[in-house]
Design a protein around this motif. Structure first.
Motif, PDB file in Angstrom:
ATOM      1  N   ILE A   1       4.082  -5.585  11.192  1.00 30.33           N
ATOM      2  CA  ILE A   1       3.416  -4.591  12.046  1.00 30.33           C
ATOM      3  C   ILE A   1       1.917  -4.687  11.823  1.00 30.33           C
ATOM      4  O   ILE A   1       1.444  -4.778  10.684  1.00 30.33           O
ATOM      5  CB  ILE A   1       3.948  -3.152  11.831  1.00 30.33           C
ATOM      6  CG1 ILE A   1       3.225  -2.184  12.773  1.00 30.33           C
ATOM      7  CG2 ILE A   1       3.842  -2.697  10.364  1.00 30.33           C
ATOM      8  CD1 ILE A   1       4.026  -0.981  13.178  1.00 30.33           C
ATOM      9  N   HIS A   2       1.185  -4.708  12.948  1.00 26.75           N
ATOM     10  CA  HIS A   2      -0.275  -4.875  12.892  1.00 26.75           C
ATOM     11  C   HIS A   2      -0.926  -3.754  13.716  1.00 26.75           C
ATOM     12  O   HIS A   2      -0.471  -3.453  14.819  1.00 26.75           O
ATOM     13  CB  HIS A   2      -0.650  -6.251  13.459  1.00 26.75           C
ATOM     14  CG  HIS A   2      -2.110  -6.544  13.339  1.00 26.75           C
ATOM     15  ND1 HIS A   2      -2.684  -6.995  12.177  1.00 26.75           N
ATOM     16  CD2 HIS A   2      -3.117  -6.405  14.234  1.00 26.75           C
ATOM     17  CE1 HIS A   2      -3.988  -7.133  12.357  1.00 26.75           C
ATOM     18  NE2 HIS A   2      -4.274  -6.793  13.591  1.00 26.75           N
ATOM     19  N   PRO A   3      -2.035  -3.169  13.200  1.00 31.62           N
ATOM     20  CA  PRO A   3      -2.614  -2.005  13.896  1.00 31.62           C
ATOM     21  C   PRO A   3      -3.610  -2.327  15.000  1.00 31.62           C
ATOM     22  O   PRO A   3      -4.686  -1.731  15.073  1.00 31.62           O
ATOM     23  CB  PRO A   3      -3.275  -1.236  12.743  1.00 31.62           C
ATOM     24  CG  PRO A   3      -3.712  -2.306  11.803  1.00 31.62           C
ATOM     25  CD  PRO A   3      -2.681  -3.399  11.909  1.00 31.62           C
TER      26      PRO A   3
ATOM     27  N   GLU B   1       2.563   3.683  15.119  1.00 29.47           N
ATOM     28  CA  GLU B   1       3.251   2.665  14.294  1.00 29.47           C
ATOM     29  C   GLU B   1       4.579   3.201  13.780  1.00 29.47           C
ATOM     30  O   GLU B   1       5.575   2.486  13.734  1.00 29.47           O
ATOM     31  CB  GLU B   1       2.368   2.274  13.102  1.00 29.47           C
ATOM     32  CG  GLU B   1       1.135   1.503  13.474  1.00 29.47           C
ATOM     33  CD  GLU B   1       0.389   0.994  12.238  1.00 29.47           C
ATOM     34  OE1 GLU B   1       1.024   0.504  11.306  1.00 29.47           O
ATOM     35  OE2 GLU B   1      -0.852   1.106  12.221  1.00 29.47           O
TER      36      GLU B   1
ATOM     37  N   ALA C   1       5.478  -4.516   5.996  1.00 30.89           N
ATOM     38  CA  ALA C   1       4.980  -3.199   6.403  1.00 30.89           C
ATOM     39  C   ALA C   1       3.748  -2.884   5.563  1.00 30.89           C
ATOM     40  O   ALA C   1       3.824  -2.200   4.548  1.00 30.89           O
ATOM     41  CB  ALA C   1       6.066  -2.145   6.210  1.00 30.89           C
ATOM     42  N   GLY C   2       2.613  -3.471   5.983  1.00 35.51           N
ATOM     43  CA  GLY C   2       1.390  -3.305   5.196  1.00 35.51           C
ATOM     44  C   GLY C   2       1.418  -4.215   3.983  1.00 35.51           C
ATOM     45  O   GLY C   2       1.035  -3.817   2.890  1.00 35.51           O
TER      46      GLY C   2
ATOM     47  N   LEU D   1      -1.661   4.956  13.594  1.00 31.68           N
ATOM     48  CA  LEU D   1      -0.568   5.028  12.614  1.00 31.68           C
ATOM     49  C   LEU D   1       0.591   5.906  13.111  1.00 31.68           C
ATOM     50  O   LEU D   1       1.766   5.585  12.873  1.00 31.68           O
ATOM     51  CB  LEU D   1      -1.116   5.555  11.275  1.00 31.68           C
ATOM     52  CG  LEU D   1      -0.278   5.277  10.027  1.00 31.68           C
ATOM     53  CD1 LEU D   1       0.009   3.794   9.833  1.00 31.68           C
ATOM     54  CD2 LEU D   1      -0.986   5.821   8.784  1.00 31.68           C
TER      55      LEU D   1
ATOM     56  N   GLY E   1       0.802  -1.227   0.000  1.00 31.13           N
ATOM     57  CA  GLY E   1       0.000   0.000   0.000  1.00 31.13           C
ATOM     58  C   GLY E   1       0.829   1.267   0.000  1.00 31.13           C
ATOM     59  O   GLY E   1       1.863   1.371  -0.659  1.00 31.13           O
ATOM     60  N   GLY E   2       0.378   2.211   0.816  1.00 25.35           N
ATOM     61  CA  GLY E   2       0.964   3.552   0.818  1.00 25.35           C
ATOM     62  C   GLY E   2       2.401   3.628   1.311  1.00 25.35           C
ATOM     63  O   GLY E   2       3.141   4.549   0.955  1.00 25.35           O
ATOM     64  N   GLY E   3       2.772   2.708   2.173  1.00 32.55           N
ATOM     65  CA  GLY E   3       4.168   2.640   2.603  1.00 32.55           C
ATOM     66  C   GLY E   3       4.602   3.710   3.583  1.00 32.55           C
ATOM     67  O   GLY E   3       5.781   4.052   3.642  1.00 32.55           O
ATOM     68  N   SER E   4       3.659   4.212   4.414  1.00 32.71           N
ATOM     69  CA  SER E   4       4.094   5.228   5.383  1.00 32.71           C
ATOM     70  C   SER E   4       5.006   4.614   6.453  1.00 32.71           C
ATOM     71  O   SER E   4       5.918   5.278   6.950  1.00 32.71           O
ATOM     72  CB  SER E   4       2.898   5.938   6.016  1.00 32.71           C
ATOM     73  OG  SER E   4       2.150   5.064   6.816  1.00 32.71           O
ATOM     74  N   ASN E   5       4.792   3.348   6.788  1.00 36.14           N
ATOM     75  CA  ASN E   5       5.699   2.685   7.738  1.00 36.14           C
ATOM     76  C   ASN E   5       7.078   2.478   7.107  1.00 36.14           C
ATOM     77  O   ASN E   5       8.095   2.644   7.776  1.00 36.14           O
ATOM     78  CB  ASN E   5       5.120   1.347   8.195  1.00 36.14           C
ATOM     79  CG  ASN E   5       4.127   1.524   9.320  1.00 36.14           C
ATOM     80  OD1 ASN E   5       4.495   1.854  10.428  1.00 36.14           O
ATOM     81  ND2 ASN E   5       2.856   1.340   9.018  1.00 36.14           N
ATOM     82  N   LEU E   6       7.090   2.118   5.842  1.00 42.97           N
ATOM     83  CA  LEU E   6       8.372   2.019   5.121  1.00 42.97           C
ATOM     84  C   LEU E   6       9.101   3.359   5.197  1.00 42.97           C
ATOM     85  O   LEU E   6      10.300   3.413   5.484  1.00 42.97           O
ATOM     86  CB  LEU E   6       8.105   1.638   3.658  1.00 42.97           C
ATOM     87  CG  LEU E   6       9.253   1.893   2.686  1.00 42.97           C
ATOM     88  CD1 LEU E   6      10.423   0.953   2.972  1.00 42.97           C
ATOM     89  CD2 LEU E   6       8.796   1.744   1.232  1.00 42.97           C
TER      90      LEU E   6
HETATM   91  C1  GRF Z   1      -0.515  -0.276   8.802  1.00 41.87           C
HETATM   92  O1  GRF Z   1      -1.625   0.073   9.565  1.00 41.87           O
HETATM   93  C2  GRF Z   1       0.067  -1.592   9.276  1.00 41.87           C
HETATM   94  O2  GRF Z   1      -0.073  -1.799  10.645  1.00 41.87           O
HETATM   95  C3  GRF Z   1      -0.755  -2.597   8.532  1.00 41.87           C
HETATM   96  O3  GRF Z   1      -0.982  -2.004   7.273  1.00 41.87           O
HETATM   97  C4  GRF Z   1      -0.891  -0.586   7.366  1.00 41.87           C
HETATM   98  C5  GRF Z   1       0.132  -0.145   6.385  1.00 41.87           C
HETATM   99  O4  GRF Z   1       0.220   1.250   6.273  1.00 41.87           O
HETATM  100  N1  GRF Z   1      -0.127  -3.889   8.496  1.00 41.87           N
HETATM  101  P1  GRF Z   1       1.374   1.907   5.384  1.00 41.87           P
HETATM  102  O5  GRF Z   1       1.300   1.266   3.997  1.00 41.87           O
HETATM  103  O6  GRF Z   1       2.683   1.640   6.048  1.00 41.87           O
HETATM  104  O7  GRF Z   1       1.041   3.370   5.342  1.00 41.87           O
END
Ligand code: GRF
Length: 192
Positions: A105-107, A176, A84-85, A173, A10-15
């Protein structure tokens, strides 16, 4: 240098939180490669940061997806793989080969609100429907189950009066983005 491979859907904000902290030197590691199982902004973020990014289309590769991921992360010789998502399920062969080297990672505050079908906004909807007073996020090792591996670290947030799933998701988030780099730092220290 401790080498990391990140898998995204997805969006990769955790990345981004890992890229920023590794590039500033706050986190002693290098993001070596980012792999998406579909076209997604996460892979774009990698490319913008000068990191090798690949899209391995899960709809095309199907059961071969994990083998294709394995080939890349093996070539890149990564020390840790971060989900990461990442929405595809990692198969048993891959989990066994990379035992204790894959984290997710899990929310939510696992073991609550985890398992098959519990991803994205559905997690936060379930938390609100259950009338929980707190929620949060969890980083855990990946085993052959879904969201069931050993917990590395968690952060809590309050559930507030009037929260919508979207508002709660944003509050979680923020945490996270702190929890994931902190968990990686902890693992790096342990492996030194
Ligand atoms: C986060 O909420 C993570 O915990 C879950 O998927 C989401 C990914 O968000 N596994 P992002 O792509 O890192 O913005």
């Amino acid at each position: 240098m401790f080498k990391i491979g990140v898998l995204v859907s997805g969006g990769g904000s955790n990345l981004q939180s890992i890229i920023d902290k590794s590039q500033s030197g706050e986190l002693q590691c290098k993001v070596e490669v980012v792999i998406g199982d579909r076209e997604c902004y996460g892979v774009e973020r990698a490319k913008k940061a000068g990191i090798d990014g690949y899209i391995l289309d899960r709809k095309v590769l199907k059961k071969e997806l994990c083998r294709a991921i394995d080939k890349i992360v093996t070539e890149k010789d990564v020390d840790l793989i971060i989900l990461a998502g990442f929405l595809s399920i990692i198969d048993e062969e891959f989990v066994n080969k990379w035992k204790e080297k894959i984290i997710n990672i899990h929310p939510s505050l696992l073991p609550k609100f985890g398992g098959p079908g519990m991803y994205g906004i559905k997690v936060h909807e379930a938390v609100l429907n259950a009338g929980e007073k707190e929620s949060g996020c969890t980083v855990h090792y990946v085993d052959t189950g879904v969201d069931s591996g050993e917990i590395i670290a968690q952060k809590k947030v309050a559930v507030l009066e009037g929260d919508t799933p979207e508002v709660l998701q944003k509050r979680v988030l923020v945490e996270e983005h702190k929890l994931l780099p902190e968990s990686i730092a902890k693992i790096i220290l342990e492996r030194k």
